[in-house]
Design an enzyme around this catalytic site. Structure first.
Site, short mmCIF file in Angstrom:
data_model
loop_
_atom_site.label_atom_id
_atom_site.label_comp_id
_atom_site.label_asym_id
_atom_site.label_seq_id
_atom_site.Cartn_x
_atom_site.Cartn_y
_atom_site.Cartn_z
N HIS A 82 -14.44 -7.42 -3.37
CA HIS A 82 -13.70 -6.16 -3.37
C HIS A 82 -13.77 -5.50 -2.00
O HIS A 82 -14.42 -6.01 -1.08
CB HIS A 82 -14.24 -5.21 -4.44
CG HIS A 82 -15.73 -5.00 -4.36
ND1 HIS A 82 -16.62 -5.76 -5.06
CD2 HIS A 82 -16.48 -4.12 -3.65
CE1 HIS A 82 -17.86 -5.38 -4.79
NE2 HIS A 82 -17.80 -4.37 -3.94
N TYR B 72 -12.90 -0.95 -4.69
CA TYR B 72 -11.73 -1.32 -5.49
C TYR B 72 -11.41 -2.80 -5.27
O TYR B 72 -11.65 -3.35 -4.19
CB TYR B 72 -10.50 -0.49 -5.10
CG TYR B 72 -10.62 0.97 -5.47
CD1 TYR B 72 -10.25 1.43 -6.73
CD2 TYR B 72 -11.10 1.90 -4.55
CE1 TYR B 72 -10.37 2.76 -7.08
CE2 TYR B 72 -11.22 3.25 -4.89
CZ TYR B 72 -10.86 3.67 -6.15
OH TYR B 72 -10.98 4.99 -6.49
N THR B 73 -10.85 -3.42 -6.30
CA THR B 73 -10.41 -4.81 -6.20
C THR B 73 -8.89 -4.84 -6.19
O THR B 73 -8.25 -4.37 -7.13
CB THR B 73 -10.90 -5.63 -7.40
OG1 THR B 73 -12.33 -5.58 -7.45
CG2 THR B 73 -10.47 -7.09 -7.27
N CYS C 79 -16.80 -5.86 -16.41
CA CYS C 79 -16.36 -4.82 -15.48
C CYS C 79 -15.75 -3.67 -16.29
O CYS C 79 -14.86 -3.89 -17.11
CB CYS C 79 -15.34 -5.35 -14.48
SG CYS C 79 -15.02 -4.21 -13.11
#
Length: 311
Positions: free
Chosen positions: A100, A121-122, A277
């Site tokens: 990420h 964030y990915t 997640c």
């Protein structure tokens, strides 16, 4: 040859080799004595095009860089996809699958000061898509970076560094993934699933079962994308769970339970990995649940080799 190498070759073929050949061949036919000049021109412009079309990763792990917002697609009242432009059309972010990025911003505080806030964030895009990267972000009333992102206008910039994270996906690294995602926790899962599907022609045989938990049906992010992947690939299965389902709902109901994991995800075994997640309370609870079902105990901070890995 990797996908990125193939893209680079195709670009060079279309914008370097073919134009250079046509220029020299045409000169030989029309005015042979100018061939040397045609060769020089082909070399100069060909070299320039090769440099500008060279695929290069732009991320730096220890340095924040600014990227301009190119497009903002509103998904719902508090969710949007943000597309950021890379410096050149052939550039890639340089983010391994499963890792990420960090976004940082100087944000005002209640006491009147400013403070740098950093969040991870990915992207939902990948390095097979040069020239940009996409972020799916849900804005929360008390969020810091998410509220900042929601206020961005096209042409404004964000500060990004990376890659970060202990998980890096490799083809056939395990036989079967069991994934559990909550809300925007779908982003690393989607990134990995897409990489698996893209890798099928190269021999990736990884199976995936994903439990995707949300509050309402309207909260299911990227459902069309997920359903399309399921339809395209028989090795991908998605099981939706809602806390507040509509009438006639046929998926799971409530929180993700041990029974759901036993029903839908692969049993504990070698070459099986569970990926988690979502909101911290959810992930914390699922670590205990998976351990009770016979999976190896998850560490407080996950390592790549762990059977239960939390992003």
């Amino acid at each position: 040859m990797s996908a990125a190498d193939g893209d680079a070759f195709n670009l060079q073929r279309d914008y370097v080799y073919i134009p250079a050949f046509m220029l020299v061949a045409g000169t030989l036919i029309v005015k042979r004595e100018w061939t040397i000049y045609a060769l020089l021109i082909a070399l100069v412009f060909g070299g320039w095009n090769i440099w500008t079309l060279q695929i290069r990763p732009v991320l730096k792990p220890n340095v924040f860089q600014e990227f301009e917002l190119q497009e903002k697609t509103i998904i719902s009242h508090n969710v949007a996809i943000y597309r950021f432009k890379l410096p050149r059309a052939a550039d890639i972010l340089g983010l391994p699958i499963g890792q990420h990025i960090s976004i940082g911003a100087q944000l005002p505080q209640p006491d009147g000061t400013t403070k740098e806030i950093v969040r991870s964030y990915t992207p939902i895009s990948g390095d097979h898509q040069p020239g940009f990267f996409d972020l799916l972000i849900k804005s929360y009333p008390k969020g810091n970076i998410s509220k900042h992102m929601a206020s961005l206008m096209v042409g404004q910039t964000i500060r990004v560094r990376g890659p970060k994270g202990a998980f890096v996906y490799e083809q056939n690294m395990c036989k079967h993934f069991g994934m559990i995602a909550g809300g925007t926790g779908i982003t690393p899962m989607l990134q990995i699933i897409r990489a698996i599907v893209r890798g099928r022609p190269e021999g990736d045989v990884t199976q995936v079962d994903l439990i995707f938990a949300n509050v309402t049906e309207q909260d299911i992010l990227l459902q069309e994308d997920l359903d399309a992947l399921v339809k395209e690939d028989s090795g991908i299965r998605v099981h939706y769970v809602l806390d507040k389902p509509p009438e006639g709902w046929t998926g799971g109901v409530g929180y993700v339970t041990a029974e759901m994991i036993q029903k839908w995800l692969p049993k504990p075994a070698d070459k099986v990995k569970i990926l988690l997640c979502g909101p911290p309370p959810m992930v914390s609870g699922l670590k205990k649940t998976t351990e009770s079902l016979g999976y190896k105990k998850a560490r407080p901070v996950s390592k790549l080799e762990d059977q239960v890995f939390a992003f």
